[in-house]
Design a protein around this motif. Structure first.
Motif, short mmCIF file in Angstrom:
data_model
loop_
_atom_site.label_atom_id
_atom_site.label_comp_id
_atom_site.label_asym_id
_atom_site.label_seq_id
_atom_site.Cartn_x
_atom_site.Cartn_y
_atom_site.Cartn_z
N PHE A 59 6.10 -4.24 10.23
CA PHE A 59 6.65 -3.52 9.07
C PHE A 59 6.54 -2.00 9.24
N ARG A 60 6.39 -1.57 10.49
CA ARG A 60 6.21 -0.13 10.69
C ARG A 60 7.45 0.66 10.27
N MET A 61 8.60 -0.04 10.18
CA MET A 61 9.84 0.64 9.79
C MET A 61 10.19 0.39 8.34
N ILE A 62 9.27 -0.18 7.58
CA ILE A 62 9.63 -0.59 6.21
C ILE A 62 10.02 0.59 5.33
N TYR A 63 9.37 1.72 5.56
CA TYR A 63 9.71 2.87 4.73
C TYR A 63 10.73 3.77 5.41
N LYS A 64 10.69 3.82 6.73
CA LYS A 64 11.60 4.69 7.47
C LYS A 64 13.03 4.18 7.37
N GLY A 65 13.84 4.88 6.65
CA GLY A 65 15.24 4.50 6.53
C GLY A 65 15.48 3.33 5.62
N ALA A 66 14.43 2.85 4.95
CA ALA A 66 14.60 1.66 4.12
C ALA A 66 15.23 2.00 2.78
N ASN A 67 15.03 3.23 2.31
CA ASN A 67 15.58 3.67 1.03
C ASN A 67 15.20 2.71 -0.09
N LEU A 68 13.92 2.40 -0.19
CA LEU A 68 13.46 1.52 -1.25
C LEU A 68 13.56 2.24 -2.58
N SER A 69 14.12 1.56 -3.55
CA SER A 69 14.26 2.13 -4.88
C SER A 69 12.90 2.19 -5.56
N PRO A 70 12.74 3.00 -6.59
CA PRO A 70 11.47 3.04 -7.33
C PRO A 70 11.07 1.65 -7.84
N LYS A 71 12.05 0.85 -8.24
CA LYS A 71 11.75 -0.49 -8.74
C LYS A 71 11.13 -1.35 -7.64
N LEU A 72 11.73 -1.30 -6.44
CA LEU A 72 11.21 -2.09 -5.32
C LEU A 72 9.83 -1.63 -4.91
N LEU A 73 9.64 -0.31 -4.88
CA LEU A 73 8.33 0.23 -4.52
C LEU A 73 7.27 -0.20 -5.53
N ASP A 74 7.66 -0.20 -6.81
CA ASP A 74 6.72 -0.60 -7.85
C ASP A 74 6.37 -2.09 -7.75
N LEU A 75 7.38 -2.93 -7.46
CA LEU A 75 7.12 -4.36 -7.30
C LEU A 75 6.18 -4.62 -6.12
N LEU A 76 6.43 -3.92 -5.02
CA LEU A 76 5.59 -4.09 -3.83
C LEU A 76 4.17 -3.61 -4.08
N LYS A 77 4.05 -2.47 -4.73
CA LYS A 77 2.73 -1.93 -5.02
C LYS A 77 1.94 -2.86 -5.94
N THR A 78 2.59 -3.37 -6.97
CA THR A 78 1.92 -4.29 -7.90
C THR A 78 1.43 -5.53 -7.18
N PHE A 79 2.27 -6.07 -6.31
CA PHE A 79 1.88 -7.27 -5.55
C PHE A 79 0.68 -6.99 -4.66
N GLU A 80 0.71 -5.87 -3.93
CA GLU A 80 -0.36 -5.60 -2.97
C GLU A 80 -1.66 -5.19 -3.66
N VAL A 81 -1.58 -4.49 -4.78
CA VAL A 81 -2.79 -4.15 -5.53
C VAL A 81 -3.45 -5.41 -6.07
N THR A 82 -2.63 -6.31 -6.60
CA THR A 82 -3.15 -7.59 -7.11
C THR A 82 -3.79 -8.39 -5.98
N LEU A 83 -3.14 -8.37 -4.82
CA LEU A 83 -3.68 -9.08 -3.65
C LEU A 83 -5.03 -8.53 -3.25
N ALA A 84 -5.16 -7.22 -3.23
CA ALA A 84 -6.43 -6.59 -2.87
C ALA A 84 -7.54 -6.97 -3.85
N GLU A 85 -7.20 -7.00 -5.13
CA GLU A 85 -8.20 -7.37 -6.14
C GLU A 85 -8.65 -8.81 -5.99
N ARG A 86 -7.71 -9.69 -5.68
CA ARG A 86 -8.07 -11.09 -5.47
C ARG A 86 -9.00 -11.24 -4.27
#
Length: 353
Positions: free
Chosen positions: A17-44
C-alpha cells in the motif's frame, strides 16, 4: 505433545500500500472512513493485550480474542457498506482471494470446534471419577480407570488441528493483497482487508498453538509502520508470542491454563485413588475430589463459552460469503474462477453436520 521448536523467523511482507496516498486522490470521506476503521482496529488490539500474563492461553482470553475477531470482521462489513462499492466494481482478483480465504477460515473454525468438542468429551471421564468417589461406597479401581482414560484422551492428537497449519500457510501466502491501480475505494478496501487478514492469521495461529501443543506455526508478522495500528499489533504480538514460548519451555501435559488446572487436580487425586484410602487420607480425598469438581466445571463452562464465539465467527464469515455470492449471481457476474470455490462452501458446511 510436540517438543518446543525454535522460534519462527519473522514473516516480512512488503508494503503493498505504499502507493495508497500517492496519486490516489482519496476524498475526505474516504480518508475519514479509513481513519475510523484503523483507529478502531488499534483500540481493539490494545484491549487484547492481557493485563496479567497469567491470562495468556486461558479460555477467557481466547473467548475474548474470538469475540474481538468477530467484531473486526463486522467492522470490515460496515466499511464495505459505507464505501458504496458495488460488487460489479470489485476486481475479479479481489473476489477470488476473498472467496478462497473465506473457505480456509471456515475450515479453521470447523477444526477449532472439533477440538473444543474433543476436550469437552473429557468431562465424561471426570464425571465418572467423581461419581465413584463421592458416594457412600468408594469405587477406587473404577475411579483410577476413568483417570487413566482421561489422561489418554487428553494426550491424543486431533488431525483437524494438525491440518490447520497447512491452511494457515496458505493464508500467509496471500496476505500481500492484489495491487490496486484505478480505484480509490478499492485502495481503501484492500488496505483495510490487509489489517483484517493479519490479525485473523495471528489469532488463529495462537489458537492452533494452544490446541495442538506445538508452537511450530506461531507466526511473527511484520506490519509496516505506515499503518496506524502497527504499533499496537507489534506490541500485542511480541507480548503474546514471547510468553507462549516461555510456557512451552516449562509445560507439562498442556499449555492451556484451564486444562492445566484440571491436570493438577488429577495429579493430586491419582495417588490417593491408586493406593487406596486410609483414615489419614480421608480429608485429603474429600479436598482433592472437591477441587477436581470445581476445576472440571470451570473448564467445561469455559469451553462452552469459547465454542459459542467460534460458532459466531463461523457464521460471520459464512454470511459475508453468502452475501457476496448472492450479489454476484444477481449481477450475473459469477466467473468460472468463482464457481469451484462456491462448491467448496457447501463442502465446508456439510462437515459440521
Amino acid at each position: 505433545m510436540g517438543r518446543p521448536q525454535d522460534p519462527q523467523r519473522p514473516l516480512f511482507f512488503g508494503n503493498p500500500f505504499r502507493m495508497i496516498y500517492k496519486g490516489a486522490n482519496l476524498s475526505p470521506k474516504l480518508l475519514d472512513l479509513l481513519k475510523t476503521f484503523e483507529v478502531t482496529l488499534a483500540e481493539r488490539l490494545k484491549k487484547l493485550k492481557p493485563v496479567d500474563r497469567e491470562d495468556i492461553l486461558r479460555l477467557s482470553w481466547m473467548r475474548f480474542a474470538m469475540e474481538s475477531l468477530c467484531a473486526i470482521h463486522t467492522d470490515i462489513k460496515t466499511l464495505i457498506t459505507a464505501l458504496e462499492l458495488p460488487v460489479c466494481g470489485w476486481d475479479a482478483k479481489w473476489i477470488d482471494v476473498y472467496l478462497d480465504n473465506s473457505v480456509k477460515l471456515l475450515d479453521i473454525c470447523i477444526a477449532f470446534s472439533s477440538e473444543i468438542s474433543r476436550l469437552n468429551q473429557s468431562h465424561l471421564f471426570l464425571q465418572c471419577v467423581l461419581h465413584n468417589l463421592e458416594g457412600a461406597s468408594k469405587q477406587f479401581m473404577r475411579a483410577q480407570s476413568s483417570l487413566d482414560g482421561w489422561r489418554k484422551h487428553i494426550s491424543s492428537k486431533n488431525p483437524r488441528i494438525e491440518n490447520c497449519f497447512a491452511i494457515m500457510d496458505c493464508l500467509a501466502e496471500t496476505i500481500d493483497l492484489p495491487k490496486i491501480k484505478n480505484s480509490a475505494k478499492g485502495k481503501v478496501l484492500m488496505r483495510a482487508m490487509y489489517g483484517v487478514k493479519v490479525i485473523t492469521l495471528f489469532i488463529c495461529s495462537i489458537f492452533a498453538a494452544a490446541f495442538s501443543g506445538s508452537m511450530k506455526k506461531l507466526v511473527d508478522l511484520h506490519v509496516p509502520e505506515t499503518f496506524s495500528w502497527a504499533e499496537a499489533f507489534t506490541d500485542l504480538q511480541a507480548s503474546m508470542n514471547n510468553e507462549i514460548r516461555k510456557i512451552y519451555s516449562n509445560r507439562r501435559i498442556t499449555v492451556l491454563k484451564d486444562l492445566e488446572a484440571v491436570d493438577t487436580s488429577v495429579n493430586k487425586l491419582y495417588p490417593i485413588v491408586q493406593d487406596g484410602l486410609d483414615p489419614v487420607e480421608a480429608e485429603a480425598l474429600q479436598y482433592s475430589t472437591s477441587d477436581l469438581r470445581t476445576q472440571t466445571e470451570n473448564f467445561s463452562q469455559g469451553l462452552d463459552l469459547l465454542a459459542k464465539e467460534v460458532d459466531s465467527f463461523f457464521q460471520i464469515v459464512l454470511t459475508g460469503r453468502d452475501a457476496l455470492l448472492c450479489n454476484l449471481r444477481v449481477g450475473g457476474n459469477v466467473t468460472k474462477s468463482v464457481q469451484p470455490t462456491d462448491n467448496i462452501q457447501g463442502q465446508a458446511v456439510r462437515k459440521i453436520d
